[in-house]
Design a protein around this motif. Structure first.
Motif, PDB file in Angstrom:
ATOM      1  N   SER A 105      26.205  20.787 -38.441  1.00 28.85           N
ATOM      2  CA  SER A 105      26.852  21.478 -37.187  1.00 28.85           C
ATOM      3  C   SER A 105      26.775  21.662 -36.150  1.00 28.85           C
ATOM      4  O   SER A 105      24.873  20.782 -36.213  1.00 28.85           O
ATOM      5  N   ASP A 106      27.230  22.057 -35.286  1.00 28.99           N
ATOM      6  CA  ASP A 106      27.412  21.620 -33.740  1.00 28.99           C
ATOM      7  C   ASP A 106      25.736  23.199 -33.442  1.00 28.99           C
ATOM      8  O   ASP A 106      24.868  22.645 -32.727  1.00 28.99           O
ATOM      9  N   PRO A 107      25.577  24.374 -34.331  1.00 29.44           N
ATOM     10  CA  PRO A 107      24.876  25.130 -33.972  1.00 29.44           C
ATOM     11  C   PRO A 107      23.802  24.514 -34.836  1.00 29.44           C
ATOM     12  O   PRO A 107      22.504  24.900 -34.165  1.00 29.44           O
ATOM     13  N   ILE A 108      23.421  24.361 -36.014  1.00 26.56           N
ATOM     14  CA  ILE A 108      22.239  23.783 -36.202  1.00 26.56           C
ATOM     15  C   ILE A 108      22.266  22.482 -35.430  1.00 26.56           C
ATOM     16  O   ILE A 108      21.184  22.634 -35.451  1.00 26.56           O
ATOM     17  N   ASP A 109      22.859  22.006 -34.801  1.00 28.36           N
ATOM     18  CA  ASP A 109      22.153  20.689 -34.224  1.00 28.36           C
ATOM     19  C   ASP A 109      21.575  20.674 -32.708  1.00 28.36           C
ATOM     20  O   ASP A 109      20.339  20.601 -32.298  1.00 28.36           O
ATOM     21  N   ALA A 110      22.451  22.390 -32.328  1.00 32.04           N
ATOM     22  CA  ALA A 110      21.237  23.006 -30.740  1.00 32.04           C
ATOM     23  C   ALA A 110      20.528  23.527 -30.844  1.00 32.04           C
ATOM     24  O   ALA A 110      19.170  23.892 -30.014  1.00 32.04           O
ATOM     25  N   TYR A 111      20.004  24.265 -32.183  1.00 29.71           N
ATOM     26  CA  TYR A 111      19.089  24.792 -32.367  1.00 29.71           C
ATOM     27  C   TYR A 111      17.788  23.573 -32.822  1.00 29.71           C
ATOM     28  O   TYR A 111      16.641  23.858 -32.574  1.00 29.71           O
ATOM     29  N   ALA A 112      18.090  23.019 -32.802  1.00 31.61           N
ATOM     30  CA  ALA A 112      17.635  21.471 -33.255  1.00 31.61           C
ATOM     31  C   ALA A 112      16.264  20.995 -32.432  1.00 31.61           C
ATOM     32  O   ALA A 112      15.793  20.956 -31.856  1.00 31.61           O
ATOM     33  N   ALA A 113      17.547  20.956 -31.939  1.00 32.13           N
ATOM     34  CA  ALA A 113      17.582  20.832 -29.942  1.00 32.13           C
ATOM     35  C   ALA A 113      16.518  21.425 -29.234  1.00 32.13           C
ATOM     36  O   ALA A 113      15.827  20.799 -28.821  1.00 32.13           O
ATOM     37  N   ALA A 114      16.551  22.913 -29.734  1.00 30.75           N
ATOM     38  CA  ALA A 114      15.751  23.706 -29.365  1.00 30.75           C
ATOM     39  C   ALA A 114      14.721  23.689 -29.122  1.00 30.75           C
ATOM     40  O   ALA A 114      13.233  23.721 -29.084  1.00 30.75           O
ATOM     41  N   ARG A 115      14.218  23.529 -31.005  1.00 29.11           N
ATOM     42  CA  ARG A 115      12.629  23.917 -31.192  1.00 29.11           C
ATOM     43  C   ARG A 115      12.342  22.480 -31.126  1.00 29.11           C
ATOM     44  O   ARG A 115      11.047  22.115 -31.123  1.00 29.11           O
ATOM     45  N   ALA A 116      12.826  21.364 -31.112  1.00 38.34           N
ATOM     46  CA  ALA A 116      12.120  19.706 -30.427  1.00 38.34           C
ATOM     47  C   ALA A 116      11.944  19.888 -28.817  1.00 38.34           C
ATOM     48  O   ALA A 116      10.784  19.926 -28.835  1.00 38.34           O
ATOM     49  N   ALA A 117      12.515  20.609 -27.976  1.00 40.95           N
ATOM     50  CA  ALA A 117      11.724  21.128 -26.542  1.00 40.95           C
ATOM     51  C   ALA A 117      11.060  21.669 -26.818  1.00 40.95           C
ATOM     52  O   ALA A 117       9.664  21.685 -26.141  1.00 40.95           O
ATOM     53  N   LEU A 118      10.758  23.180 -27.736  1.00 42.69           N
ATOM     54  CA  LEU A 118       9.743  23.720 -28.228  1.00 42.69           C
ATOM     55  C   LEU A 118       8.501  22.925 -28.043  1.00 42.69           C
ATOM     56  O   LEU A 118       7.356  23.289 -27.987  1.00 42.69           O
ATOM     57  N   SER A 119       8.367  22.495 -29.234  1.00 42.84           N
ATOM     58  CA  SER A 119       7.281  21.776 -30.051  1.00 42.84           C
ATOM     59  C   SER A 119       6.671  20.962 -29.012  1.00 42.84           C
ATOM     60  O   SER A 119       5.705  19.830 -29.242  1.00 42.84           O
ATOM     61  N   GLY A 120       7.072  19.987 -28.297  1.00 40.50           N
ATOM     62  CA  GLY A 120       6.875  19.092 -27.716  1.00 40.50           C
ATOM     63  C   GLY A 120       7.608  17.984 -27.921  1.00 40.50           C
ATOM     64  O   GLY A 120       7.476  16.311 -27.809  1.00 40.50           O
ATOM     65  N   ARG A 121       8.248  17.709 -29.145  1.00 34.58           N
ATOM     66  CA  ARG A 121       8.720  16.356 -30.371  1.00 34.58           C
ATOM     67  C   ARG A 121       9.350  15.756 -29.072  1.00 34.58           C
ATOM     68  O   ARG A 121       9.643  14.354 -28.963  1.00 34.58           O
ATOM     69  N   ALA A 122      10.212  16.437 -28.760  1.00 36.81           N
ATOM     70  CA  ALA A 122      10.892  15.122 -27.194  1.00 36.81           C
ATOM     71  C   ALA A 122      10.331  16.491 -25.224  1.00 36.81           C
ATOM     72  O   ALA A 122      10.362  17.086 -25.425  1.00 36.81           O
ATOM     73  N   HIS A 123      10.008  15.199 -25.618  1.00 37.55           N
ATOM     74  CA  HIS A 123       9.402  15.045 -23.752  1.00 37.55           C
ATOM     75  C   HIS A 123       9.594  14.137 -23.167  1.00 37.55           C
ATOM     76  O   HIS A 123       9.410  13.449 -21.803  1.00 37.55           O
ATOM     77  N   ALA A 124      11.053  13.436 -23.183  1.00 39.64           N
ATOM     78  CA  ALA A 124      11.139  12.350 -22.801  1.00 39.64           C
ATOM     79  C   ALA A 124      12.318  12.621 -21.403  1.00 39.64           C
ATOM     80  O   ALA A 124      12.840  13.230 -22.010  1.00 39.64           O
ATOM     81  N   ALA A 125      11.489  12.103 -20.410  1.00 37.80           N
ATOM     82  CA  ALA A 125      12.663  12.456 -19.597  1.00 37.80           C
ATOM     83  C   ALA A 125      13.879  11.942 -19.404  1.00 37.80           C
ATOM     84  O   ALA A 125      14.432  11.359 -20.321  1.00 37.80           O
ATOM     85  N   PRO A 126      14.413  12.657 -19.507  1.00 36.41           N
ATOM     86  CA  PRO A 126      17.136  12.351 -19.529  1.00 36.41           C
ATOM     87  C   PRO A 126      16.697  11.278 -18.903  1.00 36.41           C
ATOM     88  O   PRO A 126      16.160  10.863 -17.551  1.00 36.41           O
ATOM     89  N   LYS A 127      17.519  10.604 -19.694  1.00 33.26           N
ATOM     90  CA  LYS A 127      18.894   9.537 -18.832  1.00 33.26           C
ATOM     91  C   LYS A 127      19.114   9.425 -17.693  1.00 33.26           C
ATOM     92  O   LYS A 127      19.757  10.351 -17.034  1.00 33.26           O
ATOM     93  N   ASP A 128      19.101   8.950 -16.746  1.00 37.34           N
ATOM     94  CA  ASP A 128      19.889   8.242 -15.129  1.00 37.34           C
ATOM     95  C   ASP A 128      21.148   8.263 -15.684  1.00 37.34           C
ATOM     96  O   ASP A 128      21.191   6.414 -16.067  1.00 37.34           O
ATOM     97  N   ASP A 129      21.825   8.349 -14.669  1.00 34.18           N
ATOM     98  CA  ASP A 129      23.335   7.368 -14.838  1.00 34.18           C
ATOM     99  C   ASP A 129      23.139   6.806 -14.321  1.00 34.18           C
ATOM    100  O   ASP A 129      24.405   6.172 -13.353  1.00 34.18           O
ATOM    101  N   THR A 130      22.457   6.547 -13.002  1.00 37.31           N
ATOM    102  CA  THR A 130      22.102   5.638 -11.937  1.00 37.31           C
ATOM    103  C   THR A 130      21.290   4.403 -12.569  1.00 37.31           C
ATOM    104  O   THR A 130      20.578   4.483 -13.389  1.00 37.31           O
ATOM    105  N   VAL A 131      21.146   3.135 -11.589  1.00 43.64           N
ATOM    106  CA  VAL A 131      20.704   1.297 -11.820  1.00 43.64           C
ATOM    107  C   VAL A 131      19.096   1.954 -10.844  1.00 43.64           C
ATOM    108  O   VAL A 131      18.351   1.242 -10.608  1.00 43.64           O
ATOM    109  N   ALA A 132      18.468   3.440 -10.126  1.00 42.39           N
ATOM    110  CA  ALA A 132      18.066   3.521  -9.272  1.00 42.39           C
ATOM    111  C   ALA A 132      16.634   2.897  -9.834  1.00 42.39           C
ATOM    112  O   ALA A 132      15.379   2.172  -9.394  1.00 42.39           O
ATOM    113  N   ASP A 133      16.455   3.482 -10.819  1.00 41.06           N
ATOM    114  CA  ASP A 133      15.407   3.305 -11.822  1.00 41.06           C
ATOM    115  C   ASP A 133      15.101   1.931 -12.475  1.00 41.06           C
ATOM    116  O   ASP A 133      14.156   2.233 -13.281  1.00 41.06           O
ATOM    117  N   ILE A 134      16.130   0.707 -12.619  1.00 49.55           N
ATOM    118  CA  ILE A 134      15.866   0.834 -13.644  1.00 49.55           C
ATOM    119  C   ILE A 134      14.669  -1.064 -12.565  1.00 49.55           C
ATOM    120  O   ILE A 134      15.425  -1.278 -11.068  1.00 49.55           O
TER     121      ILE A 134
END
Length: 151
Positions: A105-134
């Motif tokens: 469900s949307d709430p379950i997925d949102a809480y899972a995303a928050a837990r991933a941020a808390l635990s450090g499991r999610a640590h990748a920088a957000p993808k950029d919508d420009t091509v400057a970093d390529i």
């Protein structure tokens, strides 16, 4: 919104999670020990993108926000959150085994995303919508092919 903000909530450290879709964002807030604080749904519009970080800020000092789809449906929210000084990390969708175990469900997925941020499991920088970093391709071209032997 599923819960009210406590009077002293702004003194606590919190983590956010966002499940993004074409028309809506579902935002969840957890405490620094993983406790669920609140969640809410916002429209995927400029007004919704502005309201979602304010919702997170109302619950405490936001450490990190985990967002599913920072370069697609979550791109607008990601830009807005970063412009407000929030740290945003890219979150992968929960694996299939976890989805079977706890549901989808949307709430379950949102809480899972928050837990991933808390635990450090999610640590990748957000993808950029420009091509400057390529980086440019640095591989050498393939060697010319030899002609086929005569028959």
């Amino acid at each position: 919104m599923t819960s009210a903000v406590a009077e002293d909530a702004t003194d606590q450290d919190v983590f956010g999670g966002v499940d993004s879709h074409a028309d809506t964002l579902h935002v969840a807030v957890i405490s620094d020990n993983g406790g669920h604080l609140a969640d809410a749904e916002f429209t995927a519009t400029a007004a919704g993108y502005a309201a979602a970080p304010a919702f997170l800020d109302a619950h405490g000092h936001v450490i990190t926000i985990g967002v599913e789809g920072t370069a697609s449906y979550g791109a607008g929210f990601t830009r807005t959150a970063r412009s407000h000084g929030h740290q945003v990390v890219e979150v992968n969708r929960p694996d299939r085994a976890e989805r079977r175990r706890i549901g989808k469900s949307d709430p379950i997925d949102a809480y899972a995303a928050a837990r991933a941020a808390l635990s450090g499991r999610a640590h990748a920088a957000p993808k950029d919508d420009t091509v400057a970093d390529i980086a440019p391709c640095t591989t050498s071209p393939a060697p010319p092919s030899r002609p086929a032997p005569p028959r």
